[in-house]
Design a protein around this motif. Structure first.
Motif, PDB file in Angstrom:
ATOM      1  N   VAL A  80       0.838  -1.209   0.000  1.00 52.78           N
ATOM      2  CA  VAL A  80       0.000   0.000   0.000  1.00 52.78           C
ATOM      3  C   VAL A  80       0.865   1.248   0.000  1.00 52.78           C
ATOM      4  O   VAL A  80       0.619   2.196  -0.766  1.00 52.78           O
ATOM      5  CB  VAL A  80      -0.946  -0.003   1.224  1.00 52.78           C
ATOM      6  CG1 VAL A  80      -1.704   1.315   1.308  1.00 52.78           C
ATOM      7  CG2 VAL A  80      -1.927  -1.171   1.123  1.00 52.78           C
ATOM      8  N   ALA A  81       1.896   1.269   0.841  1.00 57.30           N
ATOM      9  CA  ALA A  81       2.788   2.426   0.886  1.00 57.30           C
ATOM     10  C   ALA A  81       3.521   2.609  -0.431  1.00 57.30           C
ATOM     11  O   ALA A  81       3.687   3.741  -0.913  1.00 57.30           O
ATOM     12  CB  ALA A  81       3.795   2.266   2.022  1.00 57.30           C
ATOM     13  N   ALA A  84       0.988   3.900  -3.078  1.00 56.81           N
ATOM     14  CA  ALA A  84       0.606   5.282  -2.784  1.00 56.81           C
ATOM     15  C   ALA A  84       1.714   6.251  -3.161  1.00 56.81           C
ATOM     16  O   ALA A  84       1.465   7.312  -3.754  1.00 56.81           O
ATOM     17  CB  ALA A  84       0.264   5.417  -1.302  1.00 56.81           C
ATOM     18  N   LEU A  87       1.838   6.550  -6.986  1.00 56.85           N
ATOM     19  CA  LEU A  87       0.731   7.348  -7.515  1.00 56.85           C
ATOM     20  C   LEU A  87       0.972   8.838  -7.288  1.00 56.85           C
ATOM     21  O   LEU A  87       0.713   9.663  -8.173  1.00 56.85           O
ATOM     22  CB  LEU A  87      -0.590   6.913  -6.869  1.00 56.85           C
ATOM     23  CG  LEU A  87      -1.144   5.552  -7.302  1.00 56.85           C
ATOM     24  CD1 LEU A  87      -2.373   5.202  -6.481  1.00 56.85           C
ATOM     25  CD2 LEU A  87      -1.494   5.557  -8.795  1.00 56.85           C
ATOM     26  N   LEU A  88       1.469   9.179  -6.123  1.00 57.21           N
ATOM     27  CA  LEU A  88       1.750  10.587  -5.841  1.00 57.21           C
ATOM     28  C   LEU A  88       2.861  11.121  -6.743  1.00 57.21           C
ATOM     29  O   LEU A  88       2.799  12.258  -7.216  1.00 57.21           O
ATOM     30  CB  LEU A  88       2.133  10.752  -4.367  1.00 57.21           C
ATOM     31  CG  LEU A  88       0.981  10.579  -3.370  1.00 57.21           C
ATOM     32  CD1 LEU A  88       1.526  10.514  -1.952  1.00 57.21           C
ATOM     33  CD2 LEU A  88      -0.022  11.717  -3.490  1.00 57.21           C
ATOM     34  N   LEU A 218       6.603   8.755   2.283  1.00 53.30           N
ATOM     35  CA  LEU A 218       5.339   9.486   2.178  1.00 53.30           C
ATOM     36  C   LEU A 218       5.352  10.713   3.080  1.00 53.30           C
ATOM     37  O   LEU A 218       4.823  11.767   2.717  1.00 53.30           O
ATOM     38  CB  LEU A 218       4.172   8.566   2.550  1.00 53.30           C
ATOM     39  CG  LEU A 218       3.963   7.343   1.653  1.00 53.30           C
ATOM     40  CD1 LEU A 218       2.764   6.533   2.133  1.00 53.30           C
ATOM     41  CD2 LEU A 218       3.758   7.764   0.210  1.00 53.30           C
TER      42      LEU A 218
END
Length: 234
Positions: A80-81, A84, A87-88, A218
């Motif tokens: 997930v990290a 994410a 995508l960012l 993140l």
């Protein structure tokens, strides 16, 4: 030299221009082939399953995002990290898509395939040509060649990386941040970009002891808060 491009968008472009663009695209594709091989080798050395490596290159086709995903996974971060963060990182493609909409074409198929070929190099290559048929031809020529080169390089690098018996002995752990730094360096010429980069690095380092692997990168995105107005070149 006969050009294989006889259908739209290539038939409306002067042959001399096509030859020049083809030569430049080949040079760029050669460089992308080498970078793709680096990604494949690093992914294999990090024990990422081969089907996942190939699937990322075919379905994602975004070098920076792919390097980042493998780096997060190699550091022990969760899926997930990793997703994410990728995508960012690829949010910059949204303005790219708006800028290239007319160049790619109007049909649904052209826009679907063209969106998949939308990477930094393809956009820059097309935008460097006069608007109209030549820019459109350059986009499709460069995009298709880079896609093929990236995937061929990924497979070649993955096979080579799998043959290394002890990847850690070659400093593979340092290769991931070094590769990401190489991708970032061209964008750090502006002072405001360097300011954001330094703030992001500091936040990620501070978060490393207290957050699970994969999440500090993140947290580094909070460095965007110091972007503000450009402070000028230095």
């Amino acid at each position: 030299m006969r050009l294989p491009f006889r259908s739209r968008p290539f038939r409306d472009v002067d042959r001399a221009d096509l030859r020049a663009d083809l030569r430049d695209a080949l040079a760029l594709a050669t460089a992308v082939l080498v970078v793709g091989a680096s990604f494949g080798a690093l992914a294999a050395a990090a024990a990422v399953p081969a089907p996942l490596v190939v699937a990322m290159s075919v379905l994602v086709f975004a070098g920076g995002a792919q390097f980042l995903v493998v780096a997060v996974v190699a550091a022990g971060g969760g899926v997930v990290a990793a997703v994410a963060a990728a995508l960012l990182l690829n949010l910059r493609h949204l303005p790219f898509g708006l800028a290239m909409a007319d160049t790619v074409g109007r049909s649904p198929v052209a826009r679907l395939v063209g969106a998949h070929l939308l990477v930094d190099e393809t956009v820059a290559f097309s935008r460097a040509r006069p608007a109209g048929p030549r820019a459109r031809a350059a986009y499709w020529m460069c995009g298709s060649m880079l896609f093929a080169a990236w995937n061929l390089g990924t497979v070649a690098g993955m096979l080579a990386g799998s043959a290394v018996p002890d990847p850690d002995a070659f400093g593979v752990d340092a290769a991931f941040p070094a590769g990401l730094l190489a991708l970032l360096l061209p964008g750090l010429r502006r002072w405001d970009a360097r300011r954001v980069g330094l703030a992001a690095a500091a936040l990620a380092l501070l978060a490393t002891p207290v957050l699970p692997p994969g999440l500090p990168v993140l947290a580094g995105l909070l460095g965007l808060l110091v972007a503000g107005a450009p402070a000028g070149e230095r």
